[in-house]
Enzyme design. Structure first.
Site, PDB file in Angstrom:
ATOM      1  N   GLY A  93       0.700  -1.139   0.083  1.00  0.00           N
ATOM      2  CA  GLY A  93       0.023  -0.118  -0.095  1.00  0.00           C
ATOM      3  C   GLY A  93       0.689   1.301  -0.131  1.00  0.00           C
ATOM      4  CD  GLN A  94       6.739   2.724   0.124  1.00  0.00           C
ATOM      5  OE1 GLN A  94       7.324   1.689   0.216  1.00  0.00           O
ATOM      6  NE2 GLN A  94       7.530   3.943   0.461  1.00  0.00           N
ATOM      7  CB  VAL A  96       4.742   8.904  -0.568  1.00  0.00           C
ATOM      8  CG1 VAL A  96       5.952   9.895  -0.581  1.00  0.00           C
ATOM      9  CG2 VAL A  96       3.459   9.543  -0.665  1.00  0.00           C
ATOM     10  CG  HIS A 100       5.458   7.311   4.699  1.00  0.00           C
ATOM     11  ND1 HIS A 100       6.012   6.764   3.196  1.00  0.00           N
ATOM     12  CD2 HIS A 100       4.312   6.857   4.694  1.00  0.00           C
ATOM     13  CE1 HIS A 100       5.066   6.715   2.586  1.00  0.00           C
ATOM     14  NE2 HIS A 100       3.898   6.415   3.375  1.00  0.00           N
ATOM     15  CG  HIS A 102       1.063   5.823   8.098  1.00  0.00           C
ATOM     16  ND1 HIS A 102       0.371   6.838   7.459  1.00  0.00           N
ATOM     17  CD2 HIS A 102       1.897   5.093   7.060  1.00  0.00           C
ATOM     18  CE1 HIS A 102       0.367   6.688   6.029  1.00  0.00           C
ATOM     19  NE2 HIS A 102       1.220   5.483   5.756  1.00  0.00           N
TER      20      HIS A 102
HETATM   21  P1  AMP Z   1       1.405   5.464   1.867  1.00  0.00           P
HETATM   22  O1  AMP Z   1       0.253   5.027   1.161  1.00  0.00           O
HETATM   23  O2  AMP Z   1       1.823   4.749   3.209  1.00  0.00           O
HETATM   24  O3  AMP Z   1       2.621   5.847   1.244  1.00  0.00           O
HETATM   25  O4  AMP Z   1       0.962   6.946   2.456  1.00  0.00           O
HETATM   26  C1  AMP Z   1       1.281   7.995   2.065  1.00  0.00           C
HETATM   27  C2  AMP Z   1       0.527   9.224   2.867  1.00  0.00           C
HETATM   28  O5  AMP Z   1       1.057  10.490   2.583  1.00  0.00           O
HETATM   29  C3  AMP Z   1      -0.891   9.129   2.922  1.00  0.00           C
HETATM   30  O6  AMP Z   1      -1.343   8.994   4.143  1.00  0.00           O
HETATM   31  C4  AMP Z   1      -1.166  10.652   2.361  1.00  0.00           C
HETATM   32  O7  AMP Z   1      -2.437  11.252   3.038  1.00  0.00           O
HETATM   33  C5  AMP Z   1       0.145  11.541   2.868  1.00  0.00           C
HETATM   34  N1  AMP Z   1       0.570  12.557   2.111  1.00  0.00           N
HETATM   35  C6  AMP Z   1       0.453  12.518   0.850  1.00  0.00           C
HETATM   36  N2  AMP Z   1       0.812  13.827   0.310  1.00  0.00           N
HETATM   37  C7  AMP Z   1       0.938  14.585   1.387  1.00  0.00           C
HETATM   38  C8  AMP Z   1       1.228  16.167   2.016  1.00  0.00           C
HETATM   39  N3  AMP Z   1       1.480  16.872   0.925  1.00  0.00           N
HETATM   40  N4  AMP Z   1       1.411  16.287   3.172  1.00  0.00           N
HETATM   41  C9  AMP Z   1       1.245  15.405   4.098  1.00  0.00           C
HETATM   42  N5  AMP Z   1       0.770  14.227   3.710  1.00  0.00           N
HETATM   43  C10 AMP Z   1       0.561  13.603   2.511  1.00  0.00           C
END
Ligand code: AMP
Length: 142
Positions: A93-94, A96, A100, A102
């Site tokens: 589910g990544q 970005v 990171h 959560h």
């Molecule tokens: P993942 O699915 O684990 O890669 O989570 C990516 C997270 O990044 C999601 O919870 C998004 O809401 C968060 N996200 C994406 N863009 C931003 C942003 N500009 N500022 C803060 N959080 C973000």
């Protein structure tokens, strides 16, 4: 050099964000689409993609930050508990590609599940198969 990730841009102040913690190696900021109030992301400042890419000293700093931040966040939003997790890889589910963690504050009756709900079923493994996996992991650790 590759373009900075969206998280590097937040840390550098190039795009808006709510940075709540910054050290030499690690930063933390509020998630833009929070699952619950206080949902925070803890990241290495270097844009490592996967946990396996992160050097041991940096991973120690990341978990240290998670340890410091979790109770502060829980208290700030008056949460009852916290779920901590990493979507480590696209199949997990990544979205970005900058590792990171959560930190998701949890509230009585918030309707969410535990980490066990991340996969919709249990693996059907017998004792020998489980022992083989354990042995394979130990071998890889050297
Ligand atoms: P993942 O699915 O684990 O890669 O989570 C990516 C997270 O990044 C999601 O919870 C998004 O809401 C968060 N996200 C994406 N863009 C931003 C942003 N500009 N500022 C803060 N959080 C973000």
């Amino acid at each position: 050099m590759s373009d900075p990730t969206i998280f590097e841009r937040i840390i550098d102040g190039d795009i808006p964000g709510h940075v709540v913690h910054k050290t030499e190696a690690v930063a933390a900021f509020l998630d833009a689409n929070p699952l619950t109030p206080g949902h925070t992301l803890v990241v290495p400042r270097e844009p490592y993609t996967r946990l396996r890419d992160v050097p041991p000293d940096v991973s120690a700093d990341i978990f240290g930050a998670v340890r410091t931040l979790s109770p502060a966040i829980e208290d700030a939003v008056d949460a009852d508990a916290t779920t901590v997790g990493i979507n480590d890889g696209t199949v997990a589910g990544q979205e970005v590609p900058h590792l990171h963690v959560h930190i998701v504050p949890r509230f009585e009756g918030d309707g969410g599940g535990s980490i066990h709900t991340a996969v919709g079923s249990f693996a059907d493994l017998d004792d020998d198969e489980i022992a083989d996996i354990a042995s394979d992991i130990e071998t890889r650790l050297g």
